[in-house]
Design a protein around this motif. Structure first.
Motif, PDB file in Angstrom:
ATOM      1  N   GLY A 180       0.790  -1.225   0.000  1.00 22.38           N
ATOM      2  CA  GLY A 180       0.000   0.000   0.000  1.00 22.38           C
ATOM      3  C   GLY A 180       0.822   1.273   0.000  1.00 22.38           C
ATOM      4  O   GLY A 180       0.406   2.285  -0.564  1.00 22.38           O
ATOM      5  N   TRP A 181       2.012   1.220   0.632  1.00 22.35           N
ATOM      6  CA  TRP A 181       2.826   2.438   0.746  1.00 22.35           C
ATOM      7  C   TRP A 181       3.583   2.777  -0.525  1.00 22.35           C
ATOM      8  O   TRP A 181       4.187   3.835  -0.626  1.00 22.35           O
ATOM      9  CB  TRP A 181       3.822   2.299   1.905  1.00 22.35           C
ATOM     10  N   VAL A 217       2.023  10.042  -4.668  1.00 20.95           N
ATOM     11  CA  VAL A 217       0.702   9.440  -4.469  1.00 20.95           C
ATOM     12  C   VAL A 217       0.916   8.015  -3.983  1.00 20.95           C
ATOM     13  O   VAL A 217       1.579   7.215  -4.644  1.00 20.95           O
ATOM     14  CB  VAL A 217      -0.099   9.430  -5.790  1.00 20.95           C
ATOM     15  N   MET A 218       0.361   7.694  -2.813  1.00 22.44           N
ATOM     16  CA  MET A 218       0.485   6.336  -2.312  1.00 22.44           C
ATOM     17  C   MET A 218      -0.506   5.470  -3.072  1.00 22.44           C
ATOM     18  O   MET A 218      -1.684   5.815  -3.189  1.00 22.44           O
ATOM     19  CB  MET A 218       0.195   6.316  -0.811  1.00 22.44           C
ATOM     20  N   GLY A 227      -1.908   2.746  -2.452  1.00 20.84           N
ATOM     21  CA  GLY A 227      -3.037   2.223  -1.693  1.00 20.84           C
ATOM     22  C   GLY A 227      -4.233   3.155  -1.718  1.00 20.84           C
ATOM     23  O   GLY A 227      -5.385   2.728  -1.558  1.00 20.84           O
ATOM     24  N   ASP A 228      -3.951   4.414  -1.946  1.00 20.09           N
ATOM     25  CA  ASP A 228      -5.002   5.438  -1.943  1.00 20.09           C
ATOM     26  C   ASP A 228      -5.634   5.610  -3.330  1.00 20.09           C
ATOM     27  O   ASP A 228      -6.402   6.543  -3.539  1.00 20.09           O
ATOM     28  CB  ASP A 228      -4.385   6.764  -1.477  1.00 20.09           C
ATOM     29  N   THR A 237      -9.752   4.873  -8.674  1.00 25.61           N
ATOM     30  CA  THR A 237      -9.523   6.161  -9.318  1.00 25.61           C
ATOM     31  C   THR A 237      -9.416   6.002 -10.830  1.00 25.61           C
ATOM     32  O   THR A 237      -9.245   4.895 -11.343  1.00 25.61           O
ATOM     33  CB  THR A 237      -8.215   6.818  -8.808  1.00 25.61           C
ATOM     34  N   ASP A 289      -2.028  -3.193   6.258  1.00 25.41           N
ATOM     35  CA  ASP A 289      -1.231  -2.604   5.181  1.00 25.41           C
ATOM     36  C   ASP A 289      -1.700  -1.166   4.929  1.00 25.41           C
ATOM     37  O   ASP A 289      -0.996  -0.204   5.221  1.00 25.41           O
ATOM     38  CB  ASP A 289      -1.378  -3.468   3.927  1.00 25.41           C
ATOM     39  N   PHE A 290      -2.914  -1.051   4.452  1.00 33.59           N
ATOM     40  CA  PHE A 290      -3.389   0.259   4.021  1.00 33.59           C
ATOM     41  C   PHE A 290      -4.896   0.337   4.195  1.00 33.59           C
ATOM     42  O   PHE A 290      -5.621  -0.571   3.791  1.00 33.59           O
ATOM     43  CB  PHE A 290      -3.046   0.472   2.539  1.00 33.59           C
ATOM     44  N   ALA A 320      -8.009   3.049   3.444  1.00 33.67           N
ATOM     45  CA  ALA A 320      -8.521   4.336   2.976  1.00 33.67           C
ATOM     46  C   ALA A 320      -9.827   4.596   3.714  1.00 33.67           C
ATOM     47  O   ALA A 320     -10.851   3.971   3.416  1.00 33.67           O
ATOM     48  CB  ALA A 320      -8.730   4.310   1.468  1.00 33.67           C
ATOM     49  N   LEU A 357      -2.027   9.318   6.496  1.00 37.69           N
ATOM     50  CA  LEU A 357      -1.708   9.850   5.172  1.00 37.69           C
ATOM     51  C   LEU A 357      -2.811  10.822   4.768  1.00 37.69           C
ATOM     52  O   LEU A 357      -3.983  10.463   4.762  1.00 37.69           O
ATOM     53  CB  LEU A 357      -1.641   8.710   4.149  1.00 37.69           C
ATOM     54  N   MET A 374       5.497  10.635   1.569  1.00 33.45           N
ATOM     55  CA  MET A 374       6.040   9.901   0.423  1.00 33.45           C
ATOM     56  C   MET A 374       7.492  10.265   0.136  1.00 33.45           C
ATOM     57  O   MET A 374       8.232   9.474  -0.439  1.00 33.45           O
ATOM     58  CB  MET A 374       5.171  10.143  -0.823  1.00 33.45           C
ATOM     59  N   PRO A 394       6.355   2.437   6.156  1.00 35.88           N
ATOM     60  CA  PRO A 394       5.341   2.539   7.206  1.00 35.88           C
ATOM     61  C   PRO A 394       4.825   1.148   7.589  1.00 35.88           C
ATOM     62  O   PRO A 394       4.648   0.283   6.729  1.00 35.88           O
ATOM     63  CB  PRO A 394       4.215   3.351   6.561  1.00 35.88           C
ATOM     64  N   VAL A 417      -0.788   2.178   7.054  1.00 39.65           N
ATOM     65  CA  VAL A 417      -1.169   3.529   6.640  1.00 39.65           C
ATOM     66  C   VAL A 417      -2.686   3.687   6.749  1.00 39.65           C
ATOM     67  O   VAL A 417      -3.443   2.811   6.311  1.00 39.65           O
ATOM     68  CB  VAL A 417      -0.726   3.811   5.189  1.00 39.65           C
ATOM     69  N   ALA A 475      -5.322   6.315   5.421  1.00 42.08           N
ATOM     70  CA  ALA A 475      -5.482   7.473   4.546  1.00 42.08           C
ATOM     71  C   ALA A 475      -6.750   8.220   4.933  1.00 42.08           C
ATOM     72  O   ALA A 475      -7.817   7.615   5.082  1.00 42.08           O
ATOM     73  CB  ALA A 475      -5.548   7.024   3.096  1.00 42.08           C
ATOM     74  N   ARG A 484      -7.618  11.382   3.437  1.00 37.31           N
ATOM     75  CA  ARG A 484      -7.952  12.486   2.534  1.00 37.31           C
ATOM     76  C   ARG A 484      -9.388  12.425   2.032  1.00 37.31           C
ATOM     77  O   ARG A 484      -9.911  13.396   1.511  1.00 37.31           O
ATOM     78  CB  ARG A 484      -6.971  12.557   1.372  1.00 37.31           C
TER      79      ARG A 484
END
Lengths: 739, 153, 267
Positions: free
Chosen positions: B18-19, B61-62, B64-65, B69, C2-3, C5, C25, C32, C42, C45, C47, C49
């Motif tokens: 993800g990072w 831009v990570m 994972g995010d 998109t 892991d991640f 959102a 994040l 980053m 990390p 994470v 996120a 946003r």
């Protein structure tokens, strides 16, 4: 076939022919070194010294070796051949030999299944250092005899004296080429003990010689291939990761790729030499130079690289494009523990230009002359002896014309702009309009063309005419400057054939084209293409009994006598050439003789707006008149002039690698600042065409000129605005503000 | 983790940490090497891509995010083998030298002109201020963008 | 983990409570860089946003995940001015005010504005709910804040009475996309001038002595402005580093503060 109207071939010389690699670059499909990929490849990484000077007390690679996914961990003991490299003097260890002599010096290399593992393995290596005091002062190093080269120039009468004496001390800091593409490469074992290397380079043949020496291999075992380069500016003239990536590939038997990140890139290539220069100009009452006496030291850093040649350039161009009969120079390039210095655009001529142009301005000021008038009175031209070596200037050198043409370019609107983006401080909104002072400054610069001092400088080209058109085979490296375009243009114009393709050759396919540096490729590889094309054309005309070759075929007195298909009916027609420029000489022990193949001159005028209280600068406009010999592709030339000026502006007011105890403090694009579009002035250009005495169609190399005198022009303009002495570049806000 | 997004009109998935940066995943996992790895700290714009309408440095831009998109990279700008007018203008004006910054300029231009077909010169200078070019001094690029602004393309 | 959102604040807070090792994040423009150049990895994470609550910007509450691109077009003049100087357009499309506050770099361009208007930092945690912290109790050192490991910055809270005029300026050697050598906000309210500076101390600071001096003047003369600038220069606590020198930062602090007072007066 009927007689056609023979039209001049399209996209020949003098036109703005488009780049052959443009579409691929615009579409994201052009392969740079860092884009190379082959299935099954390993990833390399490098352990570096955190000290500028330290003894390696312990190096234990075991923790890395035993990691899962790690395929090789190599140190200096694993270098198969010569343990050192260097293009002039092989003095740099391939990997640390027990003492690190600069910050970032490679110590060990790793190949692993992926980048994460490779980096983790580097972290896992146990390394212990005993820090040693770094030598960081080039004057001290020189006093201790630690120099790569010392130069002495003795010309004329030491007792000559002028009525006006100008003395000054000048300093230039470290500029980095900062090409956007990082150092990168891929090594692929060939299965029979050899290796193919695809590494970013300006000169694959000089790489090849060093690589085979350190690999202990025969020339045929290693092939260096040209690869896409994201800018060079001198940074790729020396070895970086070439030997490392080859060693890893040969050890593992698998392809290995290494790509430097930005911080590694700053550590991993040579810099522009910083310089300290002590100048004494003596002139008569009319402002004519009587004697110039200079003492200077360049800091070569930890290893030799091209320091020998950089010092020679700094010494021979120490007076600039001016006449003077009595010149005395003592110069040295020191060995220190600072970052190794080497080639960067302008190559020694940049540093001294800042000094001699500062001196010329002060001379003008003392005599009450316009800055350009004092330069006119001393202008060097064809037939004059170069002030330093006494070499008579052959061919063209339009010093007076560059001054005249520069003055003919319109000045910008005298009003200080309203938009803050046009003011010092920019979007930082620091500076009200009424705090701005405008200044205008001028500078001229002189540079040699191609390699000097008896270097056997040549470029090989093979042309092959096939039914599909002409192929240009060469190992010359395109770094972005447009060599690919102009070589095609030259071939089209000479041969009258439109379908021309540039085909890069590796080191096994053709001999050296020399380096893409020293403003040399337009004349050298361009010259080789020209000469080969003429040979090819004459051969065809003779064979088919014609007097003109065109896109249709061979004509004889206006009648088409053989089509191109007919010409190549018996197979491709080839022409190979090894092109050399006029020979140059080793200077004598006093720097006298004919060390150069030719010269190029340029002039710059800078208009700046300064906020004197905060010491901030907005460069408003820079104009340039450039000696080009012959403009083969005016658009490409203007691109070089504007791009070179951007680097000159950067060096004048923002670009500096800051080094403390040998450690680079700003090895990132956050802190090594490159001009943006909001820092770049408008540029006016005039191209002056007076043919060179060698090279294709009289063209001269102009890659370096724009960086040489643009920097002192900007500083002169800041001085004019503020009255500050400003004896150092880059000029910092505190230098202008006086705090 | 597995991330799925639409890149240049095509749905793509990648197995990633993800990072990781979107740039790394584009270049190393998806074979889209057009976005460039020049500084990896958002200071040069060579890796610019459009993510859900925003022009971003893909190095920052990570990945994972990025789930769900819509992403446009430089590879998605031309129409097949026909250059986009932005690309053609840059080529015609001599705005390509080494070309390493070029993908970033193409993306920023596409983003700018989509939002504002007729920017004035200062607005253009500011809009491109995050895209560093080390070769051209920007003159040819600015002339190309001036031409596009004039065309209302 | 892991991640993650997080689409809303409670999801983010739950994750934060459960995974104290995970990092937050927002725009990614700081984190980053660590990942890319320092090979920071990390442990997890979260996120934020896309958390709706963090994207809201209404009245006195600016959500922490509001980007610089939005702030650039906003109603607060100095905030819009400073937003425009942060990185590049690409950075401003990603980076957030909350991220700037969380990173707490001495050079953070958003921080002098927060100090100048006496804004507060709203933070939340799953266990303790919402907490509101005065700016000068939030920033405690270089990249050091009083945010607890289970907390998330949710908003910047503006005071009831906003200044009548506010001006920002920032010194760097490049005209755009540059880390501040000095940044400064001067706000003028009913109670007089407030002067805040960044890059001249470990944390954003107010030039209280200078404020006191200038606010005591009935009509501001040239001599008073000169004295004001001198006090600002004296009051800041800069260091010398690779970006600038202590002496220059002191000098520029005074010059900027004076010029911004003049701009406020002219407004």
């Amino acid at each position: 076939m009927t007689v056609g109207t023979k039209e001049r071939v399209a996209a020949g010389i003098g036109e703005n022919a488009p780049r052959p690699d443009g579409v691929a670059k615009l579409s994201g499909n052009f392969a740079y070194g860092s884009d190379l990929w082959i299935d099954g490849m390993l990833w390399g990484a490098t352990l570096r010294s955190p000290y500028a000077h330290a003894r390696l007390v312990e190096l234990d690679i075991t923790p890395a070796v035993v990691m899962s996914g790690v395929r090789a961990v190599l140190t200096q003991d694993d270098v198969p051949g010569r343990p050192t490299f260097g293009q002039v003097e092989p003095d740099q260890p391939v990997l640390c030999d027990g003492v690190a002599r600069y910050w970032g010096e490679p110590v060990a290399i790793v190949a692993a299944d992926d980048q994460e593992t490779a980096r983790a393995a580097v972290e896992a290596i146990i390394v212990e250092w005993e820090p040693l005091p770094p030598v960081t002062d080039p004057d001290q190093a020189r006093a201790a005899g630690e120099t790569y080269r010392d130069m002495v120039i003795r010309r004329g009468d030491a007792d000559a004296a002028g009525s006006v004496v100008i003395e000054g001390e000048y300093e230039t800091a470290i500029q980095d080429q900062a090409p956007l593409g990082p150092e990168a490469g891929l090594a692929i074992p060939d299965g029979s003990g050899g290796v193919d290397l695809h590494v970013t380079s300006q000169w694959i043949h000089i790489d090849h010689a060093q690589i085979i020496a350190s690999l202990g291999m025969e020339p045929d075992d290693v092939r260096c291939h040209p690869v896409g380069i994201g800018g060079a500016f001198g940074a790729r003239e020396d070895i970086s990761l070439h030997i490392h990536v080859a060693m890893l590939a040969l050890r593992t038997g698998r392809p290995v790729r290494i790509v430097y990140d930005r911080t590694e890139s700053f550590a991993g290539h040579v810099k522009r030499h910083p310089a300290r220069m002590r100048y004494r100009h003596e002139a008569d009452d009319e402002g004519r130079l009587v004697k110039v006496t200079v003492d200077m030291v360049l800091d070569g850093g930890a290893y030799a690289h091209t320091s020998h040649a950089v010092l020679a350039n700094a010494s021979f161009f120490t007076v600039g494009p001016y006449k003077c009969d009595n010149v005395f120079v003592d110069a040295a390039v020191s060995r220190t523990n600072n970052p190794p210095a080497g080639a960067m655009r302008g190559f020694g001529a940049v540093q001294v230009c800042f000094a001699y142009e500062s001196q010329m301005d002060r001379l003008a000021e003392v005599l009450g002359l316009h800055p350009l008038e004092v330069r006119r009175r001393n202008a060097l031209g064809p037939g004059d002896p170069l002030a330093t070596s006494g070499q008579i200037v052959e061919g063209s050198l339009p010093t007076l014309r560059v001054i005249d043409e520069l003055e003919s370019i319109p000045m910008p609107d005298a009003a200080i702009p309203d938009d803050p983006r046009r003011l010092p401080g920019g979007t930082g909104l620091t500076t009200p309009k009424d705090a701005v002072v405008r200044g205008v400054g001028f500078a001229l610069g002189l540079k040699n063309l191609a390699f000097s001092e008896a270097f056997d400088d040549f470029s090989e080209v093979l042309l092959i005419l096939t039914p599909a058109g002409l192929e240009i085979h060469t190992a010359a490296i395109e770094v972005g400057q447009g060599l690919v375009t102009i070589c095609e243009q030259i071939a089209r114009t000479v041969l009258g054939i439109e379908a021309v393709a540039w085909l890069s050759a590796d080191t096994s396919q053709i001999g050296s084209a020399g380096s893409t540096s020293a403003s040399r490729q337009t004349q050298m590889t361009g010259g080789a293409v020209y000469e080969a094309a003429v040979g090819l054309r004459d051969k065809i005309l003779q064979q088919f009994g014609g007097d003109e070759l065109t896109n249709d075929g061979v004509y004889d007195r206006g009648e088409l006598v053989a089509t191109l298909d007919a010409v190549t009916a018996d197979g491709p027609i080839e022409q190979w050439v090894r092109y050399r420029h006029p020979p140059t000489e080793e200077p004598d022990e006093f720097g006298q003789g004919n060390p150069h193949a030719g010269f190029v001159v340029a002039a710059h005028r800078a208009v700046v707006d300064v906020d004197p209280e905060l010491g901030l600068v907005r460069v408003v406009q820079i104009d340039t008149a450039q000696d080009v010999g012959k403009a083969l592709n005016p658009q490409a030339i203007v691109g070089q002039l504007e791009g070179g000026i951007a680097q000159g502006v950067g060096f004048a007011i923002m670009e500096e690698l800051i080094v403390e105890d040998g450690v680079i403090l700003n090895p990132t694009f956050t802190d090594y600042l490159i001009p943006t579009l909001l820092d770049m002035p408008d540029v006016g250009s005039r191209l002056i065409e007076e043919p060179a005495h060698w090279g294709p169609f009289g063209a001269k190399g102009i890659g370096e000129s724009p960086t040489i005198s643009s920097t002192p022009a900007v500083v002169a303009a800041i001085r004019a605005a503020t009255g500050r002495p400003l004896n150092r570049v880059p000029v910092r806000p505190q230098d202008i503000a006086g705090v | 983790m597995i991330v799925t997004f639409t890149i240049n009109g095509e749905e793509r998935s990648a197995t990633v940490a993800g990072w990781e940066s979107l740039l790394t995943v584009l270049r190393d996992n998806l074979g889209l090497a057009g976005s460039k790895n020049a500084c990896e700290q958002g200071e040069c714009g060579s890796c610019s891509v459009i993510v859900d309408g925003a022009n971003l440095c893909s190095c920052l831009v990570m990945v994972g995010d990025c789930e769900g998109t819509t992403i446009t990279t430089v590879e998605g700008i031309a129409h097949g083998s026909v250059l986009h007018p932005i690309q053609q203008a840059i080529l015609d004006e001599g705005g390509v030298q080494c070309g390493f910054c070029t993908p970033g300029f193409v993306i920023t231009a596409a983003h700018l002109f989509a939002a504002n077909p007729n920017p004035d010169e200062e607005a253009m200078r500011e809009a491109f201020s995050g895209n560093i070019c080390r070769c051209t001094g920007y003159g040819a690029l600015l002339r190309a963008f001036d031409r596009l602004a004039g065309d209302g393309t | 983990m892991d991640f993650l959102a997080a689409g809303d604040l409670s999801t983010a807070l739950d994750a934060r409570a459960e995974h104290p090792e995970a990092e937050l994040l927002a725009g990614g423009t700081d984190l980053m860089v660590e990942v890319n150049l320092s090979y920071h990895r990390p442990a997890g994470v979260i996120a934020v946003r896309s958390c709706e609550e963090l994207l809201e910007w209404e009245g006195r509450r600016i959500g922490a995940a509001v980007t610089w691109a939005r702030l650039e077009d906003g109603p607060h003049r100095a905030l819009a001015q400073l937003a425009r100087t942060i990185g590049s357009p690409q950075i401003r499309a990603a980076g957030t005010l909350g991220g700037n506050v969380a990173t707490a770099s001495p050079a953070g361009d958003g921080l002098p504005w927060i100090a100048a208007i006496d804004a507060e930092i709203e933070v939340a945690s799953q266990r303790r709910g919402t907490r509101i912290i005065a700016w000068d109790e939030f920033f405690v050192g270089v990249k050091e804040t009083t945010l607890a490991p289970d907390e998330i910055i949710t908003a910047i809270l503006l005071p009831e009475h906003m200044p009548v005029s506010q001006e920002f300026a920032k010194v760097g050697v490049r005209n755009v996309m540059v880390i501040a050598m000095v940044n400064c906000v001067v706000a003028r309210g009913e109670d007089g001038f407030r002067v805040a500076l960044g890059s001249v101390a470990p944390v954003p600071i107010r030039a209280y002595r200078a404020e006191e001096m200038i606010n005591a003047e009935t009509s501001i003369s040239d001599a008073a402005l000169t004295e004001f600038a001198r006090i600002v220069s004296d009051e800041v606590r800069p260091i010398s580093d690779h970006r600038s020198t202590e002496a220059y930062r002191r000098h520029a602090s005074g010059v900027l503060a004076r010029r911004l007072v003049e701009r406020c007066l002219a407004a």
